[in-house]
Design an enzyme around this catalytic site. Structure first.
Site, PDB file in Angstrom:
ATOM      1  N   GLU A 285       0.856  -1.177   0.000  1.00 24.66           N
ATOM      2  CA  GLU A 285       0.000   0.000   0.000  1.00 24.66           C
ATOM      3  C   GLU A 285       0.893   1.228   0.000  1.00 24.66           C
ATOM      4  O   GLU A 285       1.804   1.346   0.830  1.00 24.66           O
ATOM      5  CB  GLU A 285      -0.920   0.034   1.221  1.00 24.66           C
ATOM      6  CG  GLU A 285      -1.798   1.280   1.245  1.00 24.66           C
ATOM      7  CD  GLU A 285      -2.719   1.345   2.447  1.00 24.66           C
ATOM      8  OE1 GLU A 285      -3.481   2.339   2.551  1.00 24.66           O
ATOM      9  OE2 GLU A 285      -2.677   0.432   3.293  1.00 24.66           O
ATOM     10  N   ASN A 344      -4.776   5.033  -2.122  1.00 21.77           N
ATOM     11  CA  ASN A 344      -6.037   5.559  -1.595  1.00 21.77           C
ATOM     12  C   ASN A 344      -6.570   6.650  -2.518  1.00 21.77           C
ATOM     13  O   ASN A 344      -5.814   7.537  -2.935  1.00 21.77           O
ATOM     14  CB  ASN A 344      -5.834   6.115  -0.186  1.00 21.77           C
ATOM     15  CG  ASN A 344      -5.503   5.019   0.809  1.00 21.77           C
ATOM     16  OD1 ASN A 344      -6.381   4.293   1.251  1.00 21.77           O
ATOM     17  ND2 ASN A 344      -4.224   4.899   1.151  1.00 21.77           N
ATOM     18  N   GLU A 376      -7.979   2.011  -3.563  1.00 19.97           N
ATOM     19  CA  GLU A 376      -8.720   1.772  -2.323  1.00 19.97           C
ATOM     20  C   GLU A 376      -9.575   2.993  -2.011  1.00 19.97           C
ATOM     21  O   GLU A 376      -9.124   4.130  -2.159  1.00 19.97           O
ATOM     22  CB  GLU A 376      -7.758   1.525  -1.153  1.00 19.97           C
ATOM     23  CG  GLU A 376      -6.968   0.234  -1.256  1.00 19.97           C
ATOM     24  CD  GLU A 376      -6.133  -0.020  -0.013  1.00 19.97           C
ATOM     25  OE1 GLU A 376      -6.197   0.813   0.925  1.00 19.97           O
ATOM     26  OE2 GLU A 376      -5.414  -1.018   0.032  1.00 19.97           O
ATOM     27  N   ASP A 406     -11.813  -0.089   1.782  1.00 17.80           N
ATOM     28  CA  ASP A 406     -11.012   0.040   3.000  1.00 17.80           C
ATOM     29  C   ASP A 406     -11.928   0.244   4.207  1.00 17.80           C
ATOM     30  O   ASP A 406     -13.080   0.640   4.082  1.00 17.80           O
ATOM     31  CB  ASP A 406     -10.073   1.237   2.852  1.00 17.80           C
ATOM     32  CG  ASP A 406      -8.906   1.177   3.817  1.00 17.80           C
ATOM     33  OD1 ASP A 406      -8.797   0.177   4.545  1.00 17.80           O
ATOM     34  OD2 ASP A 406      -8.116   2.133   3.842  1.00 17.80           O
ATOM     35  N   GLU A 463      -6.005  -5.547   8.157  1.00 20.31           N
ATOM     36  CA  GLU A 463      -4.993  -4.486   8.270  1.00 20.31           C
ATOM     37  C   GLU A 463      -4.785  -4.117   9.739  1.00 20.31           C
ATOM     38  O   GLU A 463      -5.667  -4.314  10.577  1.00 20.31           O
ATOM     39  CB  GLU A 463      -5.415  -3.255   7.472  1.00 20.31           C
ATOM     40  CG  GLU A 463      -6.691  -2.592   7.926  1.00 20.31           C
ATOM     41  CD  GLU A 463      -7.023  -1.357   7.119  1.00 20.31           C
ATOM     42  OE1 GLU A 463      -6.113  -0.793   6.489  1.00 20.31           O
ATOM     43  OE2 GLU A 463      -8.193  -0.939   7.122  1.00 20.31           O
TER      44      GLU A 463
END
Length: 524
Positions: A285, A344, A376, A406, A463
């Site tokens: 990520e 993101n 995400e 997410d 996560e």
């Protein structure tokens, strides 16, 4: 005396003419009488003339007084009119900028009856004026100068509020042309302003509204100005030194953020995504970091909210997209092989109708396999009941880019979201992962999400995994994908490659439990 002398000369002359005559004495008496009569008559005539001249002088004086009074009255009226004109001009001209105020604008709008009103707001003027009024005024005047230089002379520009300006486009203007001109002006106004050693990057907001039947100019202007009001999320409205210092600090942070991209202060770090089945790293990520030359490393928890609140999310998001794609392309062509990078995406990016086009162009520019990129978005964004969002998802998936949701489980519409939109991965929020091995409620939620993902054939990633106990419980209950400090904190690109190559350390972390292998290809 002159008249008596003339009478005497007359008498003497008459007597000389008649010298030797028998009636000289009588004639002399007659001559004296005539001379005296003439003298008296002349005196009376002069007296009348004198009296008349005096009267004329009196009348003339009275006329002068009347004339002076009339002249003074005329001057007074003229002075009063001049003062009224000056007062009107003062009212219709802004005291700082010198531009017309809203009164001339409203009069022109009323006269035209229809047209387009473009308005501009210097968003951060009030905050800047709160701790440096002089600087705020100088920035405002610079903005005024830019507007005046860009606008044709026939356009009416008005200073309608403290930091709000309006441009009136008459009824003959094409609304699309007006909108295009307003956007161009806003872009130019947002350029950096240099005031001595200070460099300010103004934040400019715009509005474009049409004057139509049923709406008065006053109502249109009022509504337009009211639309600039923003939701202020400040913790306090107290006018204390501490509150002012907080606002000033936030403003300074925002100003620094506006120039951070140009100064190359942003950097991407990468937190490994672990596949416990194959005991390897499948991707990362991408997490943005800000290295400020004076503040040092600024935590994302401090600057990300400012990015989102100040309208910088799209600009920063575009930088992250390009930086991640560039890094993924380098890894794809290197020894690390294809690795999927998750980024993101903000709500403002998703609501941009051209986002899919931007995504496609980014893939092309970096010659990147779409399977190496994953976007995400938070559950709150994903759960928006918006047909346009569903169409956008379809375009993104058509490109071959994966979509992940997410913070799953924190909202109320999670399951309906999965029914309406298609995702490739669900990320269990760290709120439910923390101490999951000893929290029955978190265990129930995690088991439900894992089962849901298995039933829908969607990958489930936990996560925020930080301990061996958390990892062991999750893997024993069917979770296969992990991310968290238990495996690694976010790493620079160089350190990330070193982590991938250190297979022994990763294997040791994964030996807490041996999962059943399941095949998954990241390029599928």
């Amino acid at each position: 005396m002159r008249r008596l002398a003339l009478a005497s000369v007359f008498v003497a002359g008459a007597c000389l003419v008649h010298v030797g005559a028998e009636d000289l004495t009588t004639f002399a008496l007659i001559a004296v009488a005539v001379g005296c009569g003439w003298a008296g008559s002349a005196w009376r005539h002069d007296w009348k003339l004198w009296r008349l001249s005096q009267r004329l002088e009196i009348i003339s004086g009275e006329g002068q007084e009347i004339a002076i009074a009339d002249r003074l009255a005329e001057n007074a009226n003229g002075l009063e009119q001049a003062l009224a004109t000056i007062e009107r001009r003062l009212i219709e001209r802004h005291g700082v900028s010198g531009l017309p105020t809203r009164e001339p604008l409203l009069e022109q709008m009323e006269q035209d009856g229809s047209g387009v009103l473009g308005t501009f707001a210097l968003d951060d003027f009030e905050r800047l004026a709160g701790f440096d009024p002089d600087l705020a005024e100088r920035v405002l005047l610079e903005i005024v100068g830019r507007i005046v230089r860009m606008i044709p002379a026939e356009r009416l520009i008005a200073h309608v509020d403290q930091a709000h300006f309006a441009i009136w486009y008459g009824k003959d203007i094409d609304p699309l042309l007006a909108r295009s001109e307003i956007d161009a002006i806003a872009y130019a106004l947002g350029g950096r302003v240099q005031i001595g050693p200070r460099e300010i990057l103004p934040s400019i907001a715009t509005r474009c509204a049409a004057l139509v039947d049923g709406v008065t100019p006053q109502l249109l202007l009022t509504r337009t100005l009211a639309s600039f009001a923003l939701d202020d999320l400040a913790e306090t409205h107290e006018l204390s030194d501490q509150a002012i210092a907080q606002v000033q600090h936030r403003y300074a942070m925002e100003q620094d953020l506006r120039g951070a991209i140009a100064r190359n202060e942003f950097q991407l770090f990468f937190q490994p995504l672990i596949d416990a089945n194959w005991q390897c790293v499948t991707g990362a990520e991408a997490l943005i970091r800000w290295n400020h030359p004076e503040r040092g490393s600024v935590p994302p928890s401090l600057f990300i909210p400012i990015v989102e609140a100040s309208g910088l999310a799209e600009e920063v998001g575009l930088w992250v997209l390009n930086a991640a794609a560039r890094q993924a392309s380098e890894w794809e062509g290197g020894t690390a092989g294809p690795l999927r990078i998750a980024i993101n995406v903000s709500a403002s990016q998703l609501h941009d109708a051209k986002f899919a086009e931007v995504l496609s162009r980014t893939l092309h520019n970096h010659s990147l396999d779409p399977a190496c990129l994953e976007i995400e978005l938070t559950e709150g964004v994903a759960s928006t009941d918006d047909a346009a969002l569903a169409r956008l998802f379809g375009k993104i998936r058509a490109l071959g880019v994966k979509i992940a949701i997410d913070d799953f489980g924190t909202g109320y519409s999670s399951f309906s979201t999965l029914r309406q939109l298609t995702f490739d991965k669900i990320k269990i929020d760290r709120e439910f992962v923390t101490d999951v091995h000893r929290r029955p409620q978190s265990q129930a939620i995690c088991q439900s999400i894992i089962a849901l993902g298995r039933g829908l054939d969607i990958r489930v990633l936990a996560e925020g995994v930080e301990t061996t106990e958390e990892y062991r419980w999750l893997v024993q209950h069917g979770c296969r994908h992990f991310q968290g400090y238990y495996f690694s904190r976010p790493l620079s690109a160089v350190d990330f490659l070193a982590f991938i190559n250190d297979r022994a350390s990763l294997t040791a972390l994964l030996q807490s439990s041996i999962p059943v292998p399941q095949i998954e290809r990241i390029t599928s």
